[in-house]
Motif scaffolding. Structure first.
Motif: not given
Length: 108
Positions: A4-31
């Motif tokens: 589902q994440m991959l499909l959402r990512f590909a859809d954003a590419i196709q439609r030229k839309k920005l994304m809000s991405i929450t991820f865990v940094t190398k130091s273990g914090e969420q950004s």
């Protein structure tokens, strides 16, 4: 890898839309960052070629830069209504094809 994440990512590419991405940094914090989705491909900078989500991080300081995230680092990934113009972001592309198909005119 989350389909589902991959499909959402590909859809954003196709439609030229920005994304809000929450991820865990190398130091273990969420950004959370506002990003331009670029591609899902092996990182060229690492010895072990695992697929990573490559995005243009618009919120990084002092200026935007490329951010490559392992799928395991990503907590959430959502399409936001704001659009981007690929030609204003992707200025370094060589004659190398994208992994995820898109119609980005001169930068595809």
């Amino acid at each position: 890898m989350d389909k589902q994440m991959l499909l959402r990512f590909a859809d954003a590419i196709q439609r030229k839309k920005l994304m809000s991405i929450t991820f865990v940094t190398k130091s273990g914090e969420q950004s959370n960052r506002r990003c331009v989705p670029l591609d899902l491909a092996p990182s060229e900078r690492t010895k072990i070629k695992h697929y990573k989500y490559h995005v243009w991080d618009l919120d990084s300081l002092p200026k935007p830069h490329l951010l490559s995230l392992n799928p395991e680092q990503i907590v959430s990934m959502d399409i936001i209504p704001e659009e981007f113009l690929p030609e204003q972001i992707v200025t370094w592309v060589r004659k190398k094809p994208w992994v995820i198909e898109r119609d980005w005119g001169g930068s595809s």
